[in-house]
Design an enzyme around this catalytic site. Structure first.
Site, PDB file in Angstrom:
ATOM      1  N   GLU A 124       0.828  -1.199   0.000  1.00  0.00           N
ATOM      2  CA  GLU A 124       0.000   0.000   0.000  1.00  0.00           C
ATOM      3  C   GLU A 124       0.865   1.252   0.000  1.00  0.00           C
ATOM      4  OE1 GLU A 124      -4.105  -1.515   2.074  1.00  0.00           O
ATOM      5  OE2 GLU A 124      -2.539  -0.807   3.427  1.00  0.00           O
ATOM      6  N   CYS A 382      -1.440   6.569   9.965  1.00  0.00           N
ATOM      7  CA  CYS A 382      -0.195   6.043  10.520  1.00  0.00           C
ATOM      8  C   CYS A 382      -0.461   4.784  11.341  1.00  0.00           C
ATOM      9  CB  CYS A 382       0.456   7.117  11.382  1.00  0.00           C
ATOM     10  SG  CYS A 382       2.015   6.593  12.127  1.00  0.00           S
TER      11      CYS A 382
END
Length: 411
Positions: A124, A382
């Site tokens: 990703e 994150c």
């Protein structure tokens, strides 16, 4: 809140149909340093006297114009193009899925050849637009070995390192999709900087530990920062590591980019639990490596990343110890509100506690921005990245939708 309402917070955009590239042994010209590209051309019969010129032509087409087809190289002779097509490739990876968050964050699921993994692999890549800048978060490995207890990627076993070509391909593909090469259109409705480049910064903060893939990361970043190609300033490239101490000095000496440390704890006992690599490279060694980082100055500060975990590492005593730990290091401290993911036992600190923590650090003389969570609704924030080949179980996904955010994709 019903899951259907939560899903409406994000526009999940399926990528256009892209034909998978046929299995081929052709090497890619992407991700090669000039001298390595020159050697390959000589091996295929390009006269020595022409090699420098041919490399310059290819470099321009690949990294300035952003072409992915030899036939688009209009100032290269037809015979030369035919030779290149026969022996090499410059194709992009397959886009499996593209998701667009309600805040403009984009996440691409990309598929690469097996290259020893036994089957194609997926990673990703995330684009985060902000006012005046656009940051691309790049992966360096398929999966991760570090098993940080708060990180979703750490629950996916390491499959293999990405090649320099695959690391660079993330940047090239993102620039394709955002219209960031000459004569390319930006997608309608895309949130990007109003002027200049769409991608102004890159961060090696995606899947994997970059310093466990040092050589490929080095090659990719040297090409990304080459002034005659992609031309990203090294001050706009940040490499984040969990603390692979022997490679930190080399990073500054051989690559010369900005450094970020995934710190997250102020003592070895807690960091051993949160970031297990600390058992091998404890805080004393890590701080010594940071103090010795080449080029360290107030203009080239180290960023220390600190995820805020409720009742784990967020007390004012932790803040005091953090200031003491970093004494004498030109630093910025990024406070990261914990981004939840299915199966985690951690919670995000209360916002008031995060602000109090930030205020204490700021008063001690350190910049302490609180990172605004971006792309949570598409699992792009994150600590949330995990490739689709490691899909969550349906029951976990549905629970997560009901708890907070949109699902990652249907089985």
């Amino acid at each position: 809140m019903p899951a259907t309402e939560i899903l409406n917070r994000a526009d999940i955009v399926k990528a256009p149909q892209v034909r998978p590239q046929p299995q081929t042994e052709k090497p890619s010209l992407i991700g090669l340093l000039r001298e390595d590209m020159a050697k390959l051309l000589v091996e295929k019969g390009v006269p020595e006297r022409q090699v420098k010129m041919r490399v310059s032509q290819l470099w321009h087409w690949l990294y300035v114009r952003g072409v992915s087809d030899f036939d688009q190289m209009s100032n290269v002779s037809k015979d030369m193009r035919e030779m290149l097509k026969e022996h090499f490739t410059v194709a992009r990876p397959e886009i499996v899925e593209e998701q667009v968050s309600g805040d403009g964050t984009r996440k691409w699921l990309l598929r690469f050849p097996p290259r020893g993994a036994g089957r194609p692999v997926e990673i990703e890549t995330v684009y985060i637009p902000e006012e005046g800048r656009g940051t691309l978060c790049i992966s360096s490995q398929v999966g991760c070995t570090l098993t940080c207890s708060f990180c979703h990627t750490g629950t996916q076993k390491l499959v293999r390192n990405l090649t320099a070509e695959e690391i660079l391909a993330q940047l090239l593909l993102a620039r394709d999709r955002l219209g960031d090469f000459p004569e390319r259109d930006t997608p309608q409705g895309a949130i990007v900087p109003a002027e200049g480049r769409k991608i102004t910064n890159i961060v090696m903060m995606g899947m994997g530990e970059p310093l466990y893939n040092f050589d490929n990361v080095k090659t990719a970043l040297l090409i990304a920062s080459d002034g005659d190609g992609l031309s990203l300033s090294k001050r706009r490239i940040t490499l984040s590591t969990s603390g692979i101490v022997p490679e930190i000095y080399r990073t500054g000496e051989e690559i010369g980019v900005m450094l970020a440390i995934s710190l997250h704890a102020v003592n070895d006992e807690l960091r051993d639990m949160l970031v297990p690599i600390n058992k091998k490279y404890p805080l004393k060694e890590l701080m010594e490596a940071c103090r010795a980082y080449p080029g360290l100055s107030n203009a080239r500060r180290i960023t220390f990343e600190y995820v805020m975990l409720k009742d784990v590492n967020d007390s004012l005593q932790d803040a005091k110890e953090l200031v003491k730990l970093l004494k004498g290091i030109p630093a910025k401290i990024n406070l990261i509100p914990f981004n939840p993911w299915p199966g985690t036992n951690y919670q995000c600190s209360d916002w008031e506690q995060i602000e109090a923590f930030a205020d204490f650090i700021n008063q001690a003389g350190y910049a302490s921005p609180i990172r605004t969570p971006r792309g949570r609704d598409i699992l792009a924030a994150c600590g949330q990245l995990k490739s689709e080949s490691e899909r969550m179980r349906k029951v976990d996904r549905l629970a997560f939708e009901a708890m907070m955010i949109a699902n990652h994709g249907e089985d």
